[in-house]
Design an enzyme around this catalytic site. Structure first.
Site, PDB file in Angstrom:
ATOM      1  N   GLY A 179       0.835  -1.195   0.000  1.00 18.56           N
ATOM      2  CA  GLY A 179       0.000   0.000   0.000  1.00 18.56           C
ATOM      3  C   GLY A 179       0.866   1.240   0.000  1.00 18.56           C
ATOM      4  O   GLY A 179       1.993   1.223   0.498  1.00 18.56           O
ATOM      5  N   GLN A 201       3.028   9.933   1.072  1.00 14.15           N
ATOM      6  CA  GLN A 201       4.359   9.325   1.219  1.00 14.15           C
ATOM      7  C   GLN A 201       5.299   9.674   0.067  1.00 14.15           C
ATOM      8  O   GLN A 201       6.511   9.504   0.185  1.00 14.15           O
ATOM      9  CB  GLN A 201       4.236   7.802   1.315  1.00 14.15           C
ATOM     10  CG  GLN A 201       3.564   7.346   2.600  1.00 14.15           C
ATOM     11  CD  GLN A 201       3.369   5.852   2.595  1.00 14.15           C
ATOM     12  OE1 GLN A 201       2.392   5.354   2.056  1.00 14.15           O
ATOM     13  NE2 GLN A 201       4.322   5.130   3.170  1.00 14.15           N
ATOM     14  N   CYS A 239       5.551  -0.092   7.363  1.00 16.32           N
ATOM     15  CA  CYS A 239       5.260   1.048   6.493  1.00 16.32           C
ATOM     16  C   CYS A 239       6.499   1.356   5.664  1.00 16.32           C
ATOM     17  O   CYS A 239       7.616   1.354   6.191  1.00 16.32           O
ATOM     18  CB  CYS A 239       4.892   2.249   7.361  1.00 16.32           C
ATOM     19  SG  CYS A 239       4.537   3.727   6.418  1.00 16.32           S
ATOM     20  N   LEU A 240       6.302   1.653   4.383  1.00 15.10           N
ATOM     21  CA  LEU A 240       7.439   1.973   3.513  1.00 15.10           C
ATOM     22  C   LEU A 240       8.157   3.246   3.971  1.00 15.10           C
ATOM     23  O   LEU A 240       9.324   3.439   3.653  1.00 15.10           O
ATOM     24  CB  LEU A 240       6.980   2.119   2.057  1.00 15.10           C
ATOM     25  CG  LEU A 240       6.476   0.827   1.400  1.00 15.10           C
ATOM     26  CD1 LEU A 240       5.955   1.116  -0.003  1.00 15.10           C
ATOM     27  CD2 LEU A 240       7.565  -0.233   1.366  1.00 15.10           C
ATOM     28  N   HIS A 288      -4.704   2.092   7.387  1.00 17.47           N
ATOM     29  CA  HIS A 288      -3.307   2.563   7.487  1.00 17.47           C
ATOM     30  C   HIS A 288      -3.038   3.658   6.441  1.00 17.47           C
ATOM     31  O   HIS A 288      -2.496   4.716   6.765  1.00 17.47           O
ATOM     32  CB  HIS A 288      -2.377   1.360   7.284  1.00 17.47           C
ATOM     33  CG  HIS A 288      -0.920   1.685   7.260  1.00 17.47           C
ATOM     34  ND1 HIS A 288      -0.028   1.199   8.199  1.00 17.47           N
ATOM     35  CD2 HIS A 288      -0.177   2.436   6.398  1.00 17.47           C
ATOM     36  CE1 HIS A 288       1.187   1.655   7.914  1.00 17.47           C
ATOM     37  NE2 HIS A 288       1.123   2.395   6.823  1.00 17.47           N
ATOM     38  N   GLU A 289      -3.444   3.395   5.180  1.00 17.58           N
ATOM     39  CA  GLU A 289      -3.167   4.366   4.107  1.00 17.58           C
ATOM     40  C   GLU A 289      -4.004   5.630   4.277  1.00 17.58           C
ATOM     41  O   GLU A 289      -3.538   6.737   4.000  1.00 17.58           O
ATOM     42  CB  GLU A 289      -3.405   3.746   2.725  1.00 17.58           C
ATOM     43  CG  GLU A 289      -2.605   2.489   2.419  1.00 17.58           C
ATOM     44  CD  GLU A 289      -1.117   2.611   2.682  1.00 17.58           C
ATOM     45  OE1 GLU A 289      -0.570   3.722   2.645  1.00 17.58           O
ATOM     46  OE2 GLU A 289      -0.487   1.565   2.952  1.00 17.58           O
ATOM     47  N   HIS A 307      -2.388   8.018   6.528  1.00 19.20           N
ATOM     48  CA  HIS A 307      -1.346   8.831   5.878  1.00 19.20           C
ATOM     49  C   HIS A 307      -1.951  10.111   5.301  1.00 19.20           C
ATOM     50  O   HIS A 307      -1.345  11.180   5.378  1.00 19.20           O
ATOM     51  CB  HIS A 307      -0.671   8.048   4.747  1.00 19.20           C
ATOM     52  CG  HIS A 307       0.407   7.114   5.198  1.00 19.20           C
ATOM     53  ND1 HIS A 307       1.510   7.526   5.895  1.00 19.20           N
ATOM     54  CD2 HIS A 307       0.561   5.770   5.029  1.00 19.20           C
ATOM     55  CE1 HIS A 307       2.294   6.477   6.145  1.00 19.20           C
ATOM     56  NE2 HIS A 307       1.739   5.400   5.633  1.00 19.20           N
TER      57      HIS A 307
HETATM   58 NI    NI Z   1       2.474   3.440   5.610  1.00 16.84          NI
END
Ligand code: NI
Length: 167
Positions: A46, A51, A91-92, A133-134, A137
């Site tokens: 995701g 991000q 998370c990236l 989660h996304e 962000h």
């Molecule tokens: Ni994330």
């Protein structure tokens, strides 16, 4: 398509609140394509536009094992949520860090797809975790903010150290 660079926690730009997309046009479709390429290359399941330092309400998710089921969420809204589930998240933007977060077990999300068409998705399991989660962000929130302040400062120190090591 182009791979985009991913902001790393605690970059303050990750705390930006994303604005709704006014028109789903070619500019947005290019953003979606670049985000998908960036997510698959990472690899991740995701990615939110926040991000990649673009503060518009755009999310891409692919939780399939074969990485062939891209879901695009533009201007997503959670219209209902129930239950409670604890999952380990990563998370990236916070590479190498995983921890447990409590979220709704099931969510119903309404959004626009890459053609600007409205759809409703009932999500549970990994997809429900990912959607929440996304969408966090897009509100300027990173999952580590659910953890204790002690854990958060340990994570910040760890990530800082890692940046120094790779310089
Ligand atoms: Ni994330």
């Amino acid at each position: 398509m182009a791979k985009l660079s991913i902001l790393r926690y605690p970059d303050p730009r990750l705390y930006t609140v994303a604005k709704p997309v006014e028109t789903v046009d070619d500019r947005i479709r290019k953003l979606v394509a670049d985000m998908a390429e960036t997510m698959y290359a990472a690899p991740g399941i995701g990615l939110a536009a926040t991000q990649v330092d673009t503060h518009l309400q755009v999310v891409v998710i692919d939780t399939s094992e074969e990485h062939n089921d891209l879901r695009v969420f533009i201007n997503p809204v959670i219209v209902s949520a129930d239950g409670m589930a604890i999952h380990e998240e990563g998370c990236l933007s916070v590479p190498g860090i995983y921890d447990k977060v409590t979220r709704a077990e099931r969510v119903t999300v309404q959004a626009l797809d890459a053609d600007g068409k409205s759809f409703t998705l009932e999500a549970e399991g990994l997809m429900a975790v990912c959607v929440q989660h996304e969408m966090d962000h897009l509100l300027g929130k990173v999952f580590v903010q659910y953890l204790s302040t002690l854990k958060q400062s340990r994570i910040k120190n760890k990530l800082k150290k890692r940046v120094l090591e790779t310089m």
